[in-house]
Motif scaffolding. Sequence first.
Motif, PDB file in Angstrom:
ATOM      1  N   HIS A   8     106.902  46.511  50.902  1.00 14.25           N
ATOM      2  CA  HIS A   8     106.844  46.804  49.465  1.00 14.25           C
ATOM      3  C   HIS A   8     105.750  47.814  49.141  1.00 14.25           C
ATOM      4  CE1 HIS A   8     109.738  43.718  48.889  1.00 14.25           C
ATOM      5  NE2 HIS A   8     108.930  42.797  49.381  1.00 14.25           N
ATOM      6  N   ILE A  10     104.851  49.330  45.696  1.00 15.86           N
ATOM      7  CA  ILE A  10     105.188  49.220  44.275  1.00 15.86           C
ATOM      8  C   ILE A  10     104.590  50.413  43.551  1.00 15.86           C
ATOM      9  CG2 ILE A  10     104.990  47.807  42.203  1.00 15.86           C
ATOM     10  CD1 ILE A  10     104.770  45.366  44.056  1.00 15.86           C
ATOM     11  N   THR A  21     110.099  49.148  43.470  1.00 16.75           N
ATOM     12  CA  THR A  21     109.859  49.006  44.900  1.00 16.75           C
ATOM     13  C   THR A  21     111.187  48.738  45.592  1.00 16.75           C
ATOM     14  OG1 THR A  21     108.557  47.921  46.632  1.00 16.75           O
ATOM     15  CG2 THR A  21     109.416  46.496  44.902  1.00 16.75           C
ATOM     16  N   PHE A  23     113.141  46.406  47.768  1.00 17.85           N
ATOM     17  CA  PHE A  23     112.960  44.972  47.954  1.00 17.85           C
ATOM     18  C   PHE A  23     113.782  44.495  49.143  1.00 17.85           C
ATOM     19  CE2 PHE A  23     113.488  40.448  46.859  1.00 17.85           C
ATOM     20  CZ  PHE A  23     112.165  40.105  46.632  1.00 17.85           C
ATOM     21  N   PHE A  71     108.778  37.030  46.011  1.00 19.45           N
ATOM     22  CA  PHE A  71     108.385  37.563  44.706  1.00 19.45           C
ATOM     23  C   PHE A  71     107.007  37.049  44.298  1.00 19.45           C
ATOM     24  CE2 PHE A  71     108.607  38.047  40.074  1.00 19.45           C
ATOM     25  CZ  PHE A  71     109.138  39.324  39.959  1.00 19.45           C
ATOM     26  N   ILE A  75     104.977  40.300  45.412  1.00 17.77           N
ATOM     27  CA  ILE A  75     105.158  41.149  44.233  1.00 17.77           C
ATOM     28  C   ILE A  75     104.173  40.760  43.130  1.00 17.77           C
ATOM     29  CG2 ILE A  75     106.770  41.940  42.464  1.00 17.77           C
ATOM     30  CD1 ILE A  75     107.446  42.913  45.350  1.00 17.77           C
ATOM     31  N   THR A  78     100.563  41.458  44.077  1.00 18.99           N
ATOM     32  CA  THR A  78     100.258  42.885  44.029  1.00 18.99           C
ATOM     33  C   THR A  78     100.040  43.336  42.589  1.00 18.99           C
ATOM     34  OG1 THR A  78     101.536  43.286  46.031  1.00 18.99           O
ATOM     35  CG2 THR A  78     101.124  45.190  44.617  1.00 18.99           C
ATOM     36  N   GLY A 118     112.397  40.955  36.619  1.00 16.17           N
ATOM     37  CA  GLY A 118     112.786  41.869  37.673  1.00 16.17           C
ATOM     38  C   GLY A 118     114.291  41.950  37.776  1.00 16.17           C
ATOM     39  N   LEU A 150     110.655  46.127  37.951  1.00  9.80           N
ATOM     40  CA  LEU A 150     109.781  45.045  37.506  1.00  9.80           C
ATOM     41  C   LEU A 150     109.122  45.470  36.205  1.00  9.80           C
ATOM     42  CD1 LEU A 150     108.410  42.385  38.663  1.00  9.80           C
ATOM     43  CD2 LEU A 150     106.661  43.907  39.566  1.00  9.80           C
TER      44      LEU A 150
END
Length: 182
Positions: A8, A10, A21, A23, A71, A75, A78, A118, A150
């Motif tokens: 990932h 992002i 990103t 995924f 996630f 995600i 991050t 998302g 996202l």
Amino acid sequence: MQDIFHKHVIEPIGTSEIFHTKFFTSPFANILYDLFKEHKEWTSKRFAYSTHDVHLSESFPDIFSIIKDRFESLILRTMADIWYLDNSTKVKDIFIVKYSKDTQIKLNTHIDDSYISGSIKLNNNYKGGVLKFPRQSVTNQEAEVGDLLLWPSQITHPHNSSPLEEGEKYSITIWTDAKNNS
């Protein structure tokens, strides 16, 4: 699980507060697309804005767990510094949405009942059905199969899906709990 996820990276889309990103890998997104295309038990009118959907926690709990774990652990962690998220932000719901001539062909402008939302594109063999963010002038039209968009969804990011013109569209929607500001 290295063969189902991308590494990932992002990246913001302009100044929209929408991030992108890769995924799922394309082969894994295709497997999900084929699986969901064959699924027969879809619901509708579960939300104020009607969607034709399947909730993964009920129908595909293993897939729900894989997406939820990835996630939340990668995600959301991050994005924590960008959106000031704490560890209490968790996935609430993950569902597949199907657009077709015999189910739904569009989705009117709305905001989600979610703090962070998302959307993962599962196929691109359709025409129309573009996810649009009118205020931000952003769409998912250029996103590839398996890509995740996202966004912070409760106030500033109303979105819709333009009418499907041809084919069937499948996507995965991810919602977190609504933000508790107390």
